[in-house]
Design a protein around this motif. Structure first.
Motif, PDB file in Angstrom:
ATOM      1  N   ASP A  14       0.861  -1.185   0.000  1.00  0.00           N
ATOM      2  CA  ASP A  14       0.000   0.000   0.000  1.00  0.00           C
ATOM      3  C   ASP A  14       0.896   1.232   0.000  1.00  0.00           C
ATOM      4  O   ASP A  14       1.225   1.775   1.043  1.00  0.00           O
ATOM      5  N   ALA A  15       1.346   1.601  -1.184  1.00  0.00           N
ATOM      6  CA  ALA A  15       2.269   2.717  -1.357  1.00  0.00           C
ATOM      7  C   ALA A  15       1.612   3.782  -2.237  1.00  0.00           C
ATOM      8  O   ALA A  15       0.628   3.492  -2.919  1.00  0.00           O
ATOM      9  N   PRO A  16       2.132   4.986  -2.237  1.00  0.00           N
ATOM     10  CA  PRO A  16       1.529   6.035  -3.058  1.00  0.00           C
ATOM     11  C   PRO A  16       1.464   5.691  -4.551  1.00  0.00           C
ATOM     12  O   PRO A  16       0.542   6.104  -5.236  1.00  0.00           O
ATOM     13  N   VAL A  17       2.421   4.911  -5.051  1.00  0.00           N
ATOM     14  CA  VAL A  17       2.442   4.624  -6.492  1.00  0.00           C
ATOM     15  C   VAL A  17       1.774   3.304  -6.865  1.00  0.00           C
ATOM     16  O   VAL A  17       1.494   3.068  -8.036  1.00  0.00           O
ATOM     17  N   VAL A  18       1.527   2.411  -5.892  1.00  0.00           N
ATOM     18  CA  VAL A  18       0.921   1.106  -6.219  1.00  0.00           C
ATOM     19  C   VAL A  18       0.229   0.509  -4.998  1.00  0.00           C
ATOM     20  O   VAL A  18       0.699   0.658  -3.878  1.00  0.00           O
ATOM     21  N   GLN A  19      -0.906  -0.115  -5.253  1.00  0.00           N
ATOM     22  CA  GLN A  19      -1.552  -0.974  -4.271  1.00  0.00           C
ATOM     23  C   GLN A  19      -1.497  -2.380  -4.833  1.00  0.00           C
ATOM     24  O   GLN A  19      -1.872  -2.606  -5.987  1.00  0.00           O
ATOM     25  N   PHE A  32      -3.153  -8.516  -8.045  1.00  0.00           N
ATOM     26  CA  PHE A  32      -4.060  -7.463  -8.484  1.00  0.00           C
ATOM     27  C   PHE A  32      -3.383  -6.162  -8.090  1.00  0.00           C
ATOM     28  O   PHE A  32      -3.240  -5.863  -6.908  1.00  0.00           O
ATOM     29  N   GLU A  33      -2.913  -5.412  -9.083  1.00  0.00           N
ATOM     30  CA  GLU A  33      -2.175  -4.191  -8.795  1.00  0.00           C
ATOM     31  C   GLU A  33      -2.903  -2.991  -9.369  1.00  0.00           C
ATOM     32  O   GLU A  33      -3.395  -3.035 -10.493  1.00  0.00           O
ATOM     33  N   THR A  34      -2.949  -1.935  -8.578  1.00  0.00           N
ATOM     34  CA  THR A  34      -3.581  -0.689  -8.981  1.00  0.00           C
ATOM     35  C   THR A  34      -2.540   0.420  -8.894  1.00  0.00           C
ATOM     36  O   THR A  34      -1.883   0.580  -7.864  1.00  0.00           O
ATOM     37  N   PHE A  35      -2.393   1.150  -9.998  1.00  0.00           N
ATOM     38  CA  PHE A  35      -1.463   2.274 -10.061  1.00  0.00           C
ATOM     39  C   PHE A  35      -2.285   3.548 -10.223  1.00  0.00           C
ATOM     40  O   PHE A  35      -2.818   3.797 -11.306  1.00  0.00           O
ATOM     41  N   PRO A  36      -2.420   4.349  -9.162  1.00  0.00           N
ATOM     42  CA  PRO A  36      -3.257   5.547  -9.255  1.00  0.00           C
ATOM     43  C   PRO A  36      -2.701   6.628 -10.175  1.00  0.00           C
ATOM     44  O   PRO A  36      -3.435   7.510 -10.606  1.00  0.00           O
ATOM     45  N   ALA A  37      -1.421   6.550 -10.487  1.00  0.00           N
ATOM     46  CA  ALA A  37      -0.797   7.540 -11.367  1.00  0.00           C
ATOM     47  C   ALA A  37       0.324   6.841 -12.134  1.00  0.00           C
ATOM     48  O   ALA A  37       0.701   5.717 -11.824  1.00  0.00           O
ATOM     49  N   ASP A  38       0.868   7.534 -13.135  1.00  0.00           N
ATOM     50  CA  ASP A  38       2.001   6.986 -13.869  1.00  0.00           C
ATOM     51  C   ASP A  38       3.125   6.662 -12.883  1.00  0.00           C
ATOM     52  O   ASP A  38       3.368   7.399 -11.929  1.00  0.00           O
ATOM     53  N   ALA A  39       3.797   5.545 -13.103  1.00  0.00           N
ATOM     54  CA  ALA A  39       4.883   5.125 -12.223  1.00  0.00           C
ATOM     55  C   ALA A  39       5.989   4.490 -13.056  1.00  0.00           C
ATOM     56  O   ALA A  39       5.734   3.893 -14.089  1.00  0.00           O
ATOM     57  N   ASP A  40       7.206   4.617 -12.580  1.00  0.00           N
ATOM     58  CA  ASP A  40       8.355   3.998 -13.224  1.00  0.00           C
ATOM     59  C   ASP A  40       8.990   3.069 -12.196  1.00  0.00           C
ATOM     60  O   ASP A  40       9.473   3.519 -11.153  1.00  0.00           O
TER      61      ASP A  40
END
Length: 78
Positions: A14-19, A32-40
């Protein structure tokens, strides 16, 4: 046959860039991964051979778009 659903999988990242929710089913890890914004993710793989994850991946993108860098070049999904 083993099965799972996103709402049954425990939230392990549970991090700012991925759940990330992950479940082990036989010899497979289902995520099951959710990326709320673009991430590298390049920083996470620093130090691995070729700077990339060495595991095989199969996946589905719902909804959105995904780009990934692999040995054969960059691929777009979605």
């Amino acid at each position: 046959m083993p099965r799972t659903r996103k709402d049954e999988a425990p939230l392990l990242v549970d991090a700012p860039v991925v759940q990330g929710r992950y479940v082990e089913l036989d010899d497979w890890t289902v995520s099951f991964e959710t990326f709320p914004a673009d991430a590298d993710a390049a920083e996470a793989f620093r130090g691995l051979p070729d700077g990339r994850c060495q595991c095989p991946h199969w996946g589905l993108v719902l909804p959105g778009r995904r780009a990934r860098r692999a040995a054969g070049g960059e691929r777009q999904t979605g």
